[in-house]
Motif scaffolding. Structure first.
Motif, PDB file in Angstrom:
ATOM      1  N   LEU A   8      -4.421   6.602   1.611  1.00  0.00           N
ATOM      2  CA  LEU A   8      -3.746   5.338   1.286  1.00  0.00           C
ATOM      3  C   LEU A   8      -3.340   5.274  -0.177  1.00  0.00           C
ATOM      4  N   GLY A   9      -4.179   5.786  -1.055  1.00  0.00           N
ATOM      5  CA  GLY A   9      -3.853   5.782  -2.479  1.00  0.00           C
ATOM      6  C   GLY A   9      -2.659   6.655  -2.807  1.00  0.00           C
ATOM      7  N   LEU A  14       2.926   6.999  -4.299  1.00  0.00           N
ATOM      8  CA  LEU A  14       4.274   7.533  -4.119  1.00  0.00           C
ATOM      9  C   LEU A  14       5.292   6.415  -3.897  1.00  0.00           C
ATOM     10  N   TRP A  15       4.905   5.418  -3.121  1.00  0.00           N
ATOM     11  CA  TRP A  15       5.790   4.269  -2.929  1.00  0.00           C
ATOM     12  C   TRP A  15       5.951   3.506  -4.246  1.00  0.00           C
ATOM     13  N   ILE A  61      -2.177   7.543  -8.149  1.00  0.00           N
ATOM     14  CA  ILE A  61      -2.306   8.928  -7.710  1.00  0.00           C
ATOM     15  C   ILE A  61      -3.570   9.566  -8.288  1.00  0.00           C
ATOM     16  N   ALA A  62      -3.876   9.276  -9.542  1.00  0.00           N
ATOM     17  CA  ALA A  62      -5.103   9.800 -10.145  1.00  0.00           C
ATOM     18  C   ALA A  62      -6.333   9.211  -9.452  1.00  0.00           C
ATOM     19  N   LEU A 104      -6.370  -1.681  -0.903  1.00  0.00           N
ATOM     20  CA  LEU A 104      -7.252  -1.278   0.195  1.00  0.00           C
ATOM     21  C   LEU A 104      -7.927   0.055  -0.109  1.00  0.00           C
ATOM     22  N   ALA A 105      -7.178   0.991  -0.672  1.00  0.00           N
ATOM     23  CA  ALA A 105      -7.758   2.286  -1.034  1.00  0.00           C
ATOM     24  C   ALA A 105      -8.843   2.113  -2.089  1.00  0.00           C
ATOM     25  N   GLY A 106      -8.620   1.236  -3.048  1.00  0.00           N
ATOM     26  CA  GLY A 106      -9.626   0.977  -4.074  1.00  0.00           C
ATOM     27  C   GLY A 106     -10.898   0.390  -3.504  1.00  0.00           C
ATOM     28  N   VAL A 107     -10.746  -0.552  -2.592  1.00  0.00           N
ATOM     29  CA  VAL A 107     -11.921  -1.166  -1.956  1.00  0.00           C
ATOM     30  C   VAL A 107     -12.665  -0.125  -1.123  1.00  0.00           C
ATOM     31  N   LEU A 108     -11.929   0.682  -0.355  1.00  0.00           N
ATOM     32  CA  LEU A 108     -12.572   1.706   0.463  1.00  0.00           C
ATOM     33  C   LEU A 108     -13.306   2.732  -0.402  1.00  0.00           C
TER      34      LEU A 108
END
Length: 118
Positions: A8-9, A14-15, A61-62, A104-108
């Protein structure tokens, strides 16, 4: 969960790069053709938009790249990227997906307790 944060990140980053390209390009047009601001309304903080067009996708991305190994740092970077995109570009039709995916990626990444099984 870490693999989901990575995926997701990366997609959000990229988006976010696409949004950043167009935002930076728009500010470049405003610099080259100042009369364009009369028709489009211009931008309030050009320096912030130009800086975050680069910084926010790079953070995403990082952070996604770190989500598997150093999940806490990766999660913080992903959330910072999401917050930066929201503050700079607002929540609109082109920014809702990178903001939501990075958040969402950060929370996951932050919630992941142990490495994913291979």
């Amino acid at each position: 969960m870490r693999n989901a944060a990575l995926t997701l990140g990366l997609i959000g980053g990229l988006w976010g790069m696409i949004v950043g390209f167009f935002s930076f390009g728009y500010t470049d047009l405003l610099i080259r053709y100042p009369e364009l601001a009369e028709f489009t309304g211009g931008v309030a903080n050009m320096a912030l938009i130009r800086a975050m067009s680069l910084i926010a996708p790079v953070l995403a991305i990082a952070g996604a790249s770190m989500a598997r190994s150093v999940n806490m740092v990766g999660g913080i970077l992903l959330l910072a990227s999401s917050a930066g995109m929201y503050v700079t570009f607002g929540f609109g039709v082109f920014t809702m997906f990178p903001i939501a995916m990075c958040a969402l990626a950060g929370v996951l990444a932050l919630v992941a307790r142990q490495p994913d099984p291979h």
